[in-house]
Scaffold this motif. Structure first.
Motif, PDB file in Angstrom:
ATOM      1  N   ALA A  90     -24.223   0.263  -0.252  1.00 16.98           N
ATOM      2  CA  ALA A  90     -24.590  -0.730  -1.269  1.00 16.98           C
ATOM      3  C   ALA A  90     -23.361  -1.342  -1.937  1.00 16.98           C
ATOM      4  N   LEU A  91     -22.450  -0.543  -2.412  1.00 16.41           N
ATOM      5  CA  LEU A  91     -21.289  -1.071  -3.133  1.00 16.41           C
ATOM      6  C   LEU A  91     -20.390  -1.929  -2.240  1.00 16.41           C
ATOM      7  N   PRO A  92     -20.042  -1.510  -1.028  1.00 19.11           N
ATOM      8  CA  PRO A  92     -19.240  -2.393  -0.177  1.00 19.11           C
ATOM      9  C   PRO A  92     -19.940  -3.708   0.153  1.00 19.11           C
ATOM     10  N   LEU A  93     -21.267  -3.672   0.348  1.00 19.26           N
ATOM     11  CA  LEU A  93     -22.001  -4.909   0.631  1.00 19.26           C
ATOM     12  C   LEU A  93     -22.015  -5.840  -0.579  1.00 19.26           C
ATOM     13  N   ILE A  94     -22.183  -5.286  -1.765  1.00 22.00           N
ATOM     14  CA  ILE A  94     -22.146  -6.095  -2.988  1.00 22.00           C
ATOM     15  C   ILE A  94     -20.759  -6.698  -3.171  1.00 22.00           C
ATOM     16  N   ALA A  95     -19.720  -5.914  -2.928  1.00 21.80           N
ATOM     17  CA  ALA A  95     -18.350  -6.420  -3.052  1.00 21.80           C
ATOM     18  C   ALA A  95     -18.081  -7.525  -2.040  1.00 21.80           C
ATOM     19  N   ALA A  96     -18.549  -7.343  -0.806  1.00 19.10           N
ATOM     20  CA  ALA A  96     -18.361  -8.380   0.210  1.00 19.10           C
ATOM     21  C   ALA A  96     -19.107  -9.651  -0.161  1.00 19.10           C
ATOM     22  N   ALA A  97     -20.320  -9.506  -0.680  1.00 17.94           N
ATOM     23  CA  ALA A  97     -21.085 -10.675  -1.102  1.00 17.94           C
ATOM     24  C   ALA A  97     -20.374 -11.398  -2.238  1.00 17.94           C
ATOM     25  N   GLY A  98     -19.807 -10.663  -3.162  1.00 17.48           N
ATOM     26  CA  GLY A  98     -19.052 -11.275  -4.257  1.00 17.48           C
ATOM     27  C   GLY A  98     -17.829 -12.023  -3.760  1.00 17.48           C
TER      28      GLY A  98
END
Length: 107
Positions: A90-98
Motif C-alpha cells: 500500500a505505501l509504495p503504491l501510494i508514494a508512486a501515485a503521488g
C-alpha cells in the motif's frame, strides 16, 4: 550459502578493521612510496587475516553457545497472507501515485 551470507555480513567489519590499521600506520608517519614498503603492506594484510580468522572463531563459538547446529532454525514455514501483501504494498503504491501526480502537474 550461509558462508557467503556471513562473508557479506562481516565484510564491513573487516573493511573497518583495515581502515583502522591504515590510520594507525598513517599516524606513525608511514606512507607507501616504493617497492621497499611492500613488506609493511604485506604484514598488514597478514595481520588482518589473523584478526579476521580469530574474530570468525569467536563468532562461531558464540553461535554454538547459543544453540547453532549448522543450519538456521525455523519454527514453521512462514508465508504471507493476501492481506499482509496488500498492506505491505500500500505505501509504495501510494508514494508512486503521488510521484506520478506531481510529475503530471509539473508538465
Amino acid at each position: 550459502m550461509q558462508i557467503a551470507s556471513f562473508m557479506v555480513r562481516y565484510l564491513e567489519v573487516v573493511l573497518g578493521e583495515l581502515d583502522r590499521m591504515r590510520v594507525a600506520r598513517a599516524s606513525r608517519g608511514f606512507t607507501a612510496r616504493s617497492v621497499r614498503h611492500w613488506p609493511v603492506l604485506a604484514a598488514t594484510i597478514g595481520a588482518l587475516f589473523i584478526r579476521s580468522y580469530e574474530r570468525g572463531e569467536r563468532v562461531h563459538l558464540a553461535m554454538l553457545s547459543r544453540g547453532y547446529a549448522g543450519r538456521l532454525p525455523f519454527a514453521a514455514e512462514l508465508t504471507a497472507t493476501r492481506v499482509q501483501w496488500v498492506r505491505a504494498l500500500a505505501l509504495p503504491l501510494i508514494a508512486a501515485a503521488g510521484c506520478v501526480a506531481a510529475w503530471m502537474m509539473a508538465s
